[in-house]
Design an enzyme around this catalytic site. Structure first.
Site, PDB file in Angstrom:
ATOM      1  N   CYS A  42      13.633 -34.326   2.246  1.00 52.66           N
ATOM      2  CA  CYS A  42      12.679 -33.339   2.677  1.00 52.66           C
ATOM      3  C   CYS A  42      11.454 -34.135   3.614  1.00 52.66           C
ATOM      4  O   CYS A  42      10.247 -33.436   3.755  1.00 52.66           O
ATOM      5  CB  CYS A  42      12.087 -32.503   1.587  1.00 52.66           C
ATOM      6  SG  CYS A  42      11.016 -33.681   0.455  1.00 52.66           S
ATOM      7  N   PHE A  43      11.752 -35.140   3.872  1.00 54.12           N
ATOM      8  CA  PHE A  43      10.822 -36.135   4.795  1.00 54.12           C
ATOM      9  C   PHE A  43       9.508 -36.098   4.292  1.00 54.12           C
ATOM     10  O   PHE A  43       8.689 -36.103   5.144  1.00 54.12           O
ATOM     11  CB  PHE A  43      10.924 -35.326   6.149  1.00 54.12           C
ATOM     12  CG  PHE A  43      12.396 -34.781   6.416  1.00 54.12           C
ATOM     13  CD1 PHE A  43      13.435 -35.597   6.666  1.00 54.12           C
ATOM     14  CD2 PHE A  43      12.175 -33.329   6.593  1.00 54.12           C
ATOM     15  CE1 PHE A  43      14.715 -35.162   6.449  1.00 54.12           C
ATOM     16  CE2 PHE A  43      13.533 -32.899   6.658  1.00 54.12           C
ATOM     17  CZ  PHE A  43      14.875 -33.526   6.897  1.00 54.12           C
ATOM     18  N   CYS A  44       9.327 -36.438   3.026  1.00 49.61           N
ATOM     19  CA  CYS A  44       7.964 -36.496   2.595  1.00 49.61           C
ATOM     20  C   CYS A  44       7.140 -35.429   2.789  1.00 49.61           C
ATOM     21  O   CYS A  44       5.849 -35.168   2.861  1.00 49.61           O
ATOM     22  CB  CYS A  44       7.252 -37.692   2.933  1.00 49.61           C
ATOM     23  SG  CYS A  44       7.812 -39.189   2.390  1.00 49.61           S
ATOM     24  N   ASN A  45       7.735 -33.903   3.238  1.00 50.57           N
ATOM     25  CA  ASN A  45       6.964 -32.905   3.327  1.00 50.57           C
ATOM     26  C   ASN A  45       7.501 -31.650   2.389  1.00 50.57           C
ATOM     27  O   ASN A  45       8.146 -30.935   2.711  1.00 50.57           O
ATOM     28  CB  ASN A  45       7.250 -32.360   4.790  1.00 50.57           C
ATOM     29  CG  ASN A  45       6.243 -31.206   5.271  1.00 50.57           C
ATOM     30  OD1 ASN A  45       6.234 -30.308   4.400  1.00 50.57           O
ATOM     31  ND2 ASN A  45       6.008 -31.363   6.580  1.00 50.57           N
TER      32      ASN A  45
ATOM     33  N   ASN B  80       3.364 -35.861   2.583  1.00 52.23           N
ATOM     34  CA  ASN B  80       2.587 -36.142   1.314  1.00 52.23           C
ATOM     35  C   ASN B  80       1.296 -37.026   1.415  1.00 52.23           C
ATOM     36  O   ASN B  80       0.549 -36.701   0.280  1.00 52.23           O
ATOM     37  CB  ASN B  80       3.640 -36.843   0.374  1.00 52.23           C
ATOM     38  CG  ASN B  80       4.345 -35.812  -0.314  1.00 52.23           C
ATOM     39  OD1 ASN B  80       3.937 -34.779  -0.806  1.00 52.23           O
ATOM     40  ND2 ASN B  80       5.733 -36.109  -1.216  1.00 52.23           N
TER      41      ASN B  80
END
Ligand SMILES: Cc1ncc(COP(=O)(O)O)c(C=O)c1O
Length: 473
Positions: free
Chosen positions: A399-402, A142
């Site tokens: 979603c691991f900032c993705n 992100n």
């Protein structure tokens, strides 16, 4: 190719037979015992190295000894304590250049708070204007995605290149088509991660030189790559490279960097000035002159007490050897993938659905997946996290900032996401439960296990035993 290990034979012997080169990394077992004692003493299974690596006690000892025996003043002055701090900052810069083999006459090191801060420096300083292009892969953190807001407000166009299931790599024909669209007289910025923090895919470093040759500036997000893979900037075509040092060696937090090619740095335009970034600024004359090179980008006082710990951390990694770390993580990842993919639910279906390459080819030590239950539905990643927590196991879910990686992996389409976000009650607020309801009960996230320099067979073995606990659920 992944070596063949019979799925029924899960002894470390089978692992060692399949990955004989693991023996060459045995020094890391001794290092784990001597330098990372809290890990085993407290019974942790640490599987979250991409979020943060761990630090060795000797890193702390060396740093504390230096602070205890040296007087550091605020840099940027000629007084003796200030000069000492200035010298240690310069040493840290030289150590970073050396570590990444970046020629000092070509590259500048700008110290930042973290990778996100380095990315924001690019976003706010890149001279985006109407008709310019920002190109990026779906697979991005992100803090790269956020740059599109700077592009948008300057009238530039942002374009995403998708990644494709099951391996979650980019179709290079799509990428090359976009890279060919260069508009004379305009600025072009292309950004991608050297390693996906979602799938573990290592996207080709060769893209950087190819894009640059076509007239693009290339921003390489190396935050998830450099802890376990060698990055040689003398051979890499990127213009800008970002990282966070805690991801490489655990300590210190709060320091990252933007490595910038000096020629590319000249194209950036800082939107403001601050203490430390100017040679002269005047109140009555309403004028300022930016400093040259890295100084123009380092706002205020650097974290000068932590910077010596960056040099110490880099020396720690060098003393082990990044190639040794890479090999260890490669072997363990191969074994983890093989064992995980061999597991079957009671209905005979695979227990997990993997999002990323099923073998060790062009990938790092990140393994992301969802468990599937006996009813054929994904088991909620939040339940998996709760169970892992109860087992003193640190993994990561969501979603691991993705979000781009997550949307492709979980099959969420642009149409359904837009219709969800357009609903009046979701104009400004949305919880994870709202989101799940909105997308019709599909998974909203996945489970990520990531390995690092002191991971061992026991960590992987404990995780596989944990995974077996979902059989029959
Ligand atoms: C690929 C990637 N880019 C950027 C970041 C942002 O790093 P930081 O939170 O240290 O700024 C991360 C953090 O997980 C990452 O994995």
């Amino acid at each position: 190719m992944i070596p063949i290990v019979p799925a029924t034979d899960r002894t470390p012997t089978a692992f060692l037979e399949a990955y004989p080169s693991f023996a060459s990394t045995r020094a890391l077992d001794e290092l784990r015992a001597a330098e990372y004692p809290a890990l085993d003493r407290q019974g942790h299974t640490y599987l979250d190295f991409t979020a943060a690596s761990l630090y060795a006690t000797s890193q702390l000892d060396r740093h504390m000894a230096l602070l205890r025996t040296t007087v550091f003043g605020n840099p940027h002055s000629t007084n003796p304590t200030s000069s000492t701090a200035t010298e240690y900052v310069a040493r840290a810069r030289r150590a970073v250049l050396r570590f990444f083999n970046a020629p000092a006459d070509e590259w500048a090191v700008i110290f930042t708070a973290n990778a996100s801060h380095a990315l924001k420096l690019i976003g706010e300083s890149y001279p985006f204007g109407a008709g310019d292009r920002f190109l990026l892969t779906f697979d991005n953190h992100n803090s790269v995605n956020g740059i599109r807001e700077f592009a948008r407000s300057a009238g530039a166009t942002s374009t995403y290149v998708p990644v494709v299931l099951p391996d979650m790599r980019v179709d290079e024909r799509d990428l090359m088509r976009e890279l060919e669209d260069v508009r004379p007289g305009h600025h072009h910025l292309f950004s991608y991660p050297a390693q996906s923090n979602f799938s573990g895919v290592q996207h080709p470093l060769a893209w950087a030189a190819a894009a640059r040759a076509k007239g693009w500036h290339v921003l390489l997000d190396a935050a998830a790559f450099t802890a376990t893979s060698r990055l040689d900037l003398a051979r890499c075509g990127a213009d800008f490279v970002v990282q966070s040092f805690y991801k490489l060696f655990g300590y210190p937090t709060g320091v990252g960097c933007l490595l910038a090619r000096k020629t590319a740095l000249e194209t950036l335009r800082r939107p403001w000035f601050s203490g430390g970034t100017i040679t002269v600024a005047s109140v009555q004359g309403d004028k300022y002159y930016l400093a040259e090179g890295e100084s123009a980008f380092e706002d205020g006082t650097l974290d000068f007490l932590s910077l010596p710990a960056v040099e110490i951390g880099l020396q720690h990694i060098e003393s082990i050897g990044i190639d040794v770390i890479h090999e260890r993580v490669r072997c363990l990842t191969g074994w983890l993938l093989h064992e995980l993919l061999a597991l079957r639910q009671v209905n005979g279906a695979p227990l997990v659905r993997l999002y990323g390459p099923p073998n060790t080819d062009r990938r790092g030590g990140i393994v992301t997946f969802n468990f599937y239950g006996r009813d054929g539905r994904a088991i909620d990643h939040r339940l998996v996290e709760q169970r892992a927590n109860a087992a003193t196991m640190s993994l990561r879910t969501g979603c691991f900032c993705n979000p781009g990686g997550g949307e492709i992996a979980l099959g969420l389409t642009g149409t359904e996401l837009s219709s969800c976000f357009r609903q009046p009650e979701h104009q400004t607020h949305m919880t994870v439960d709202d989101f799940k309801l909105c997308i019709d009960g599909k998974s909203t996230g996945a489970v990520r296990v990531s390995l690092g320099l002191v991971s061992n067979e026991a960590d992987v073995g404990r995780f596989i035993a944990f995974a077996r606990g979902f059989i029959g659920q």
